[in-house]
Scaffold this motif. Structure first.
Motif, PDB file in Angstrom:
ATOM      1  N   LYS A   4       0.906  -1.290  -0.027  1.00 31.03           N
ATOM      2  CA  LYS A   4       0.159   0.003  -0.230  1.00 31.03           C
ATOM      3  C   LYS A   4       1.035   1.244  -0.002  1.00 31.03           C
ATOM      4  CE  LYS A   4      -4.131  -1.796   2.233  1.00 31.03           C
ATOM      5  NZ  LYS A   4      -4.971  -1.775   3.459  1.00 31.03           N
ATOM      6  N   ILE A   5       1.947   1.348   0.767  1.00 35.37           N
ATOM      7  CA  ILE A   5       2.859   2.358   0.695  1.00 35.37           C
ATOM      8  C   ILE A   5       3.658   2.575  -0.746  1.00 35.37           C
ATOM      9  CG2 ILE A   5       4.987   3.189   1.863  1.00 35.37           C
ATOM     10  CD1 ILE A   5       4.221   1.946   4.163  1.00 35.37           C
ATOM     11  N   ILE A   6       3.911   1.703  -0.956  1.00 36.22           N
ATOM     12  CA  ILE A   6       4.520   1.652  -2.541  1.00 36.22           C
ATOM     13  C   ILE A   6       3.260   2.316  -3.675  1.00 36.22           C
ATOM     14  CG2 ILE A   6       5.176   0.364  -4.561  1.00 36.22           C
ATOM     15  CD1 ILE A   6       6.731  -1.560  -2.409  1.00 36.22           C
ATOM     16  N   VAL A   7       2.217   1.634  -3.802  1.00 32.11           N
ATOM     17  CA  VAL A   7       1.253   2.055  -4.523  1.00 32.11           C
ATOM     18  C   VAL A   7       0.869   3.666  -4.181  1.00 32.11           C
ATOM     19  CG1 VAL A   7      -1.230   1.919  -5.015  1.00 32.11           C
ATOM     20  CG2 VAL A   7       0.178  -0.030  -4.883  1.00 32.11           C
ATOM     21  N   ALA A   8       0.847   4.136  -3.087  1.00 35.69           N
ATOM     22  CA  ALA A   8       0.547   5.318  -2.584  1.00 35.69           C
ATOM     23  C   ALA A   8       1.846   6.353  -3.126  1.00 35.69           C
ATOM     24  CB  ALA A   8       0.607   5.412  -1.202  1.00 35.69           C
ATOM     25  N   LEU A   9       3.086   5.893  -2.791  1.00 32.29           N
ATOM     26  CA  LEU A   9       4.160   6.707  -3.652  1.00 32.29           C
ATOM     27  C   LEU A   9       4.173   6.734  -4.926  1.00 32.29           C
ATOM     28  CD1 LEU A   9       7.224   5.469  -1.303  1.00 32.29           C
ATOM     29  CD2 LEU A   9       6.178   7.622  -1.329  1.00 32.29           C
ATOM     30  N   VAL A  10       3.680   5.563  -5.837  1.00 35.78           N
ATOM     31  CA  VAL A  10       3.573   5.699  -7.028  1.00 35.78           C
ATOM     32  C   VAL A  10       2.361   6.727  -7.437  1.00 35.78           C
ATOM     33  CG1 VAL A  10       2.953   4.352  -9.170  1.00 35.78           C
ATOM     34  CG2 VAL A  10       4.515   3.663  -7.553  1.00 35.78           C
ATOM     35  N   VAL A  11       1.213   6.629  -7.100  1.00 37.07           N
ATOM     36  CA  VAL A  11       0.260   7.484  -7.268  1.00 37.07           C
ATOM     37  C   VAL A  11       0.469   8.922  -6.858  1.00 37.07           C
ATOM     38  CG1 VAL A  11      -2.058   8.310  -6.426  1.00 37.07           C
ATOM     39  CG2 VAL A  11      -1.510   5.934  -6.838  1.00 37.07           C
ATOM     40  N   ILE A  12       1.378   9.279  -5.827  1.00 38.33           N
ATOM     41  CA  ILE A  12       1.678  10.974  -5.589  1.00 38.33           C
ATOM     42  C   ILE A  12       2.712  11.259  -6.710  1.00 38.33           C
ATOM     43  CG2 ILE A  12       3.138  11.969  -3.973  1.00 38.33           C
ATOM     44  CD1 ILE A  12       1.661  10.495  -1.840  1.00 38.33           C
ATOM     45  N   ILE A  13       3.479  10.238  -7.117  1.00 38.02           N
ATOM     46  CA  ILE A  13       4.714  10.412  -8.014  1.00 38.02           C
ATOM     47  C   ILE A  13       3.972  10.915  -9.517  1.00 38.02           C
ATOM     48  CG2 ILE A  13       6.670   9.857  -9.300  1.00 38.02           C
ATOM     49  CD1 ILE A  13       7.647   8.709  -6.670  1.00 38.02           C
ATOM     50  N   ALA A  14       2.978  10.047  -9.549  1.00 43.11           N
ATOM     51  CA  ALA A  14       2.188  10.206 -10.904  1.00 43.11           C
ATOM     52  C   ALA A  14       1.672  11.603 -10.867  1.00 43.11           C
ATOM     53  CB  ALA A  14       1.233   9.056 -11.098  1.00 43.11           C
ATOM     54  N   VAL A  15       0.696  11.820  -9.791  1.00 39.85           N
ATOM     55  CA  VAL A  15       0.010  13.097 -10.043  1.00 39.85           C
ATOM     56  C   VAL A  15       1.063  14.255  -9.939  1.00 39.85           C
ATOM     57  CG1 VAL A  15      -1.314  14.457  -8.354  1.00 39.85           C
ATOM     58  CG2 VAL A  15      -2.017  12.030  -8.677  1.00 39.85           C
ATOM     59  N   ALA A  16       2.231  14.179  -9.363  1.00 43.14           N
ATOM     60  CA  ALA A  16       2.833  15.406  -9.311  1.00 43.14           C
ATOM     61  C   ALA A  16       3.605  15.614 -10.469  1.00 43.14           C
ATOM     62  CB  ALA A  16       4.076  15.082  -8.397  1.00 43.14           C
ATOM     63  N   ALA A  17       3.757  14.512 -11.204  1.00 45.47           N
ATOM     64  CA  ALA A  17       4.212  14.578 -12.646  1.00 45.47           C
ATOM     65  C   ALA A  17       3.451  15.192 -13.523  1.00 45.47           C
ATOM     66  CB  ALA A  17       5.018  13.090 -13.101  1.00 45.47           C
ATOM     67  N   HIS A  18       2.195  14.679 -13.349  1.00 36.89           N
ATOM     68  CA  HIS A  18       1.003  15.220 -14.244  1.00 36.89           C
ATOM     69  C   HIS A  18       0.760  16.660 -14.178  1.00 36.89           C
ATOM     70  CE1 HIS A  18      -2.771  15.334 -16.464  1.00 36.89           C
ATOM     71  NE2 HIS A  18      -3.273  15.580 -15.467  1.00 36.89           N
ATOM     72  N   VAL A  19       1.157  17.134 -12.906  1.00 33.33           N
ATOM     73  CA  VAL A  19       0.685  18.571 -12.581  1.00 33.33           C
ATOM     74  C   VAL A  19       1.752  19.295 -13.214  1.00 33.33           C
ATOM     75  CG1 VAL A  19       0.661  20.197 -10.677  1.00 33.33           C
ATOM     76  CG2 VAL A  19      -0.818  18.367 -10.438  1.00 33.33           C
ATOM     77  N   VAL A  20       3.105  18.956 -12.965  1.00 30.62           N
ATOM     78  CA  VAL A  20       4.407  19.548 -13.737  1.00 30.62           C
ATOM     79  C   VAL A  20       4.066  19.613 -15.106  1.00 30.62           C
ATOM     80  CG1 VAL A  20       6.695  19.565 -14.021  1.00 30.62           C
ATOM     81  CG2 VAL A  20       5.890  19.127 -11.659  1.00 30.62           C
TER      82      VAL A  20
END
Length: 89
Positions: A4-20
């Motif tokens: 769950k932690i790994i999935v959460a980190l991947v989601v956070i990174i993906a959202v941050a990359a999308h925003v940038v």
């Protein structure tokens, strides 16, 4: 739990990359619109510089957004002779 932690980190990174990426693409589109206006105006014999309000009126952007994009752009320079005026490099 570790998955769950790994999935959460991947989601956070993906959202941050999308925003940038979204902000960069939005900036490049707005920069392109302003550059096109400035180049077209120069070809038509208009002055080399234009006030942010005039650019805003022709590009359907706010004057504040025009100023922000122009200040960030490497292709658009502030005109030292006129305040809040911009010109193509």
């Amino acid at each position: 739990m570790e998955a769950k932690i790994i999935v959460a980190l991947v989601v956070i990174i993906a959202v941050a990359a999308h925003v940038v990426l979204y902000r960069w693409v939005k900036f490049k589109i707005q920069e392109g619109v302003i550059l096109q206006f400035l180049r077209d105006a120069r070809e038509e014999g208009a002055p080399a510089h234009h006030h942010a309000a005039a650019i805003a009126a022709h590009t359907q952007l706010s004057a504040e957004q025009v100023a922000a994009v122009c200040a960030r752009s490497k292709e658009i320079l502030a005109d030292p002779q006129a305040e809040h005026s911009w010109r193509v490099r």
